[in-house]
Scaffold this active site. Structure first.
Site, PDB file in Angstrom:
ATOM      1  CE  LYS A 211      -3.576   0.021   2.472  1.00  0.00           C
ATOM      2  NZ  LYS A 211      -4.534   0.084   3.650  1.00  0.00           N
ATOM      3  CD  GLU A 217       9.069  -7.598   6.292  1.00  0.00           C
ATOM      4  OE1 GLU A 217       9.179  -7.864   7.314  1.00  0.00           O
ATOM      5  OE2 GLU A 217       8.495  -6.596   5.658  1.00  0.00           O
ATOM      6  N   GLY A 272      -5.076  -5.117   5.540  1.00  0.00           N
ATOM      7  CA  GLY A 272      -4.202  -6.091   4.729  1.00  0.00           C
ATOM      8  C   GLY A 272      -4.843  -7.293   4.633  1.00  0.00           C
ATOM      9  NE  ARG A 273      -6.370  -8.624  10.969  1.00  0.00           N
ATOM     10  CZ  ARG A 273      -5.982  -7.586  11.104  1.00  0.00           C
ATOM     11  NH1 ARG A 273      -4.551  -7.037  10.645  1.00  0.00           N
ATOM     12  NH2 ARG A 273      -6.512  -6.702  12.275  1.00  0.00           N
ATOM     13  CD  GLU A 358      -1.693  -8.804  11.159  1.00  0.00           C
ATOM     14  OE1 GLU A 358      -0.452  -9.116  10.983  1.00  0.00           O
ATOM     15  OE2 GLU A 358      -2.352  -8.498  10.356  1.00  0.00           O
ATOM     16  CG  HIS A 389      -1.679 -41.120   8.783  1.00  0.00           C
ATOM     17  ND1 HIS A 389      -1.339 -42.562   8.938  1.00  0.00           N
ATOM     18  CD2 HIS A 389      -2.702 -41.040   8.029  1.00  0.00           C
ATOM     19  CE1 HIS A 389      -2.355 -43.146   8.510  1.00  0.00           C
ATOM     20  NE2 HIS A 389      -3.236 -42.259   7.773  1.00  0.00           N
ATOM     21  CE  LYS A 509       5.536  -4.495   9.911  1.00  0.00           C
ATOM     22  NZ  LYS A 509       4.524  -3.454   9.094  1.00  0.00           N
TER      23      LYS A 509
END
Length: 546
Positions: A211, A217, A272-273, A358, A389, A509
């Protein structure tokens, strides 16, 4: 301040009633509940937006569900839902509206923020996305050398990666198979190297999703991608034909070399999510096509309408959200598992980890007070039957109570009806075994040696939901996503927390930026951190120097 926010949760009438109710039924076994109510398996169900929910295998009675609905009402869920859908700024710590529902609103709908109807803005971006993806998929959009785009690399992190990556995997059946789509998120250089190792830069389109166009990153990986592409094609002008941006920072996008005409925007009222159905979903639309993307938006919208308009007692997100509160705050469950019995949904639990944890991993109320009860559980899971399993042992015989969501579909997308039948048989068996278990008497009746009886007993009474869809289509995936989005919202309202900020990610951050400067060659030899961090920096420097 309204009653919905002024009275502490644990002092509310419905909360106290639930506490008394819990004391009365906490030791009642699901075997007893089913024996007492022969219709339980068909009565404790609900449907909405093409999804069917069986919640009969929960340690709950109709009275439990009624009390949970009372708590939702007492906490003002209806009022808060109306406020969200009408564009009020319910994200109080950032003073923002919360309008992921606007991203899939039908044309002609009015949802206003600060007096502006945002729905036409959403559809303007969707129309631009449609035109662009059609040009790429049809071959009209060419790379710098005139060759067709055959690869797409989505560069983002968090919500700019998890949602699109999950949707791409989930809807692979509907994707353009001669278009390779990869995702790069980790700042670890290995992620980019492996994602692009077998790709031809002349046929590759990179989508940089940030954005602000400053996410460290994402921009580190974007710079690496730019070097990779320009190094191969030998001309800075190639960037404008091989990069597009999902951002709102036009000057930074232009400086990077991307034509602003190829920038797709979104808004600060989209977290964002919650953004995978915005321009962040450009990679998804490229993979599955605009029509299938529209179908996914339709499924999201159908669940939005179900959540907004359906009474709590038949409302899928409310039922599931309130049962989650029942286990977290009364039974003390600290985690919950999501187990899709569909290989296409392999990334769905990972996507839900961010969406749920979050959003509701908070310890402070909207009013700034410390919470005195549990909020979000730890979310985890893997597709069945693989999980059977590995970690199912703990689900069945471990010491932790872990509620489970099973997800499956009645129709298969790929050949072999027998395999699909076996898959669903396993899911139904797991849900039944968790609920009812096997008693010592039943184990003995099988001829088990007495020394082994205790080891082969399954206590049962482990709760689960079963969510069934007809088939995994784009619309069904949309409905599933919105189901959990509104589950999160329901729980956040009751817990009195802000589900739409994420201040908890900021400190790391900030510290990373400070520490990164101390790791560069020629940095001050006496970094100013705690003794552990200083020692680790020194060890890292020494190791790198060797």
């Amino acid at each position: 301040m309204s009653t919905a926010t002024s009275t502490p949760l644990t002092a509310r009438r419905a909360w106290l009633a639930l506490g008394a109710h819990y004391d009365a039924i906490r030791d009642v076994h699901l075997r007893e509940l089913f024996a007492a109510d022969p219709e339980r398996g068909t009565r404790m169900t609900a449907e909405g937006a093409s999804l069917f929910l069986d919640y009969s295998k929960h340690r709950a009675t109709p009275e439990t569900l009624s009390l949970l609905a009372d708590l939702a009402r007492e906490c003002g869920l209806s009022e808060r839902t109306k406020a969200m859908f009408s564009g009020e700024k319910i994200n109080v710590t950032e003073n923002r509206a919360v309008l992921h529902v606007a991203l899939r609103a039908a044309r002609g709908t009015t949802i206003s923020v600060d007096g502006v109807n945002v729905v036409p803005l959403v559809h303007e971006v969707l129309d631009r996305m449609r035109a662009f993806t059609t040009a790429v998929r049809d071959g009209a959009w060419k790379g710098f050398t005139g060759r067709q785009i055959r690869n797409v690399v989505n560069i983002g992190i968090g919500g700019s990666d998890l949602g699109p990556a999950m949707a791409h995997r989930a809807l692979a059946h509907y994707s353009k198979r001669d278009l390779t789509v990869r995702f790069v998120s980790n700042v670890d250089g290995t992620d980019f190297a492996e994602a692009t190792r077998d790709l031809d830069p002349a046929e590759t389109l990179c989508i940089v999703s940030s954005k602000t166009f400053t996410t460290i990153e994402t921009m580190t990986n974007a710079a690496r991608a730019r070097e990779w592409l320009v190094g191969a094609l030998g001309d800075e002008r190639a960037v404008s034909r091989h990069f597009v941006a999902v951002s709102t920072n036009e000057s930074a996008v232009r400086k990077f070399g991307i034509d602003p005409a190829n920038m797709f925007g979104f808004w600060d009222w989209v977290g964002g999510r919650y953004s995978m159905d915005s321009a962040i979903g450009l990679s998804t639309m490229l993979a599955i096509g605009a029509d299938n993307f529209d179908a996914m938006l339709g499924g999201l919208r159908a669940m939005d309408e179900h959540f907004r308009d359906t009474p709590f007692e038949r409302n899928l997100p409310v039922i599931m959200g309130m049962l989650g509160i029942w286990y977290a705050d009364f039974f003390g469950a600290q985690s919950a598992a999501v187990l899709p019995y569909d290989q296409y949904l392999a990334r769905f639990p990972s996507y839900l980890q961010q969406l749920i944890m979050e959003s509701n991993g908070k310890s402070v109320t909207l009013g700034g007070d410390r919470v005195r009860y549990a909020t979000s559980p730890v979310i985890w899971g893997e597709p069945g039957t693989n999980g059977q399993h590995s970690f199912h042992q703990l689900l069945h015989q471990g010491t932790s109570l872990i509620p489970v969501d099973f997800i499956a579909f009645t129709k298969r997308l790929n050949p072999s009806a027998a395999q699909h039948d076996l898959l669903i048989a396993n899911m139904l068996a797991q849900a039944a075994a968790l609920a009812f278990g096997k008693t010592a008497a039943e184990v003995r009746a099988e001829g088990t040696a007495e020394a082994l009886v205790a080891h082969r007993v399954f206590e049962g009474n482990r709760p689960s939901s079963v969510i069934l869809g007809d088939k995994l289509t784009p619309a069904t995936l949309g409905a599933l996503i919105a189901l959990y989005e509104h589950l999160v919202f329901t729980q956040g309202v009751v817990w009195g927390i802000d589900s739409f900020d994420q201040w908890g990610v900021e400190l790391g951050k900030t510290l990373a930026n400070r520490i990164a400067a101390d790791l560069t060659p020629g940095a001050d030899t006496t970094p100013l951190h705690d003794s552990s961090t200083n020692a680790l920096i020194s060890r890292y420097r020494a190791g790198r120097a060797q």
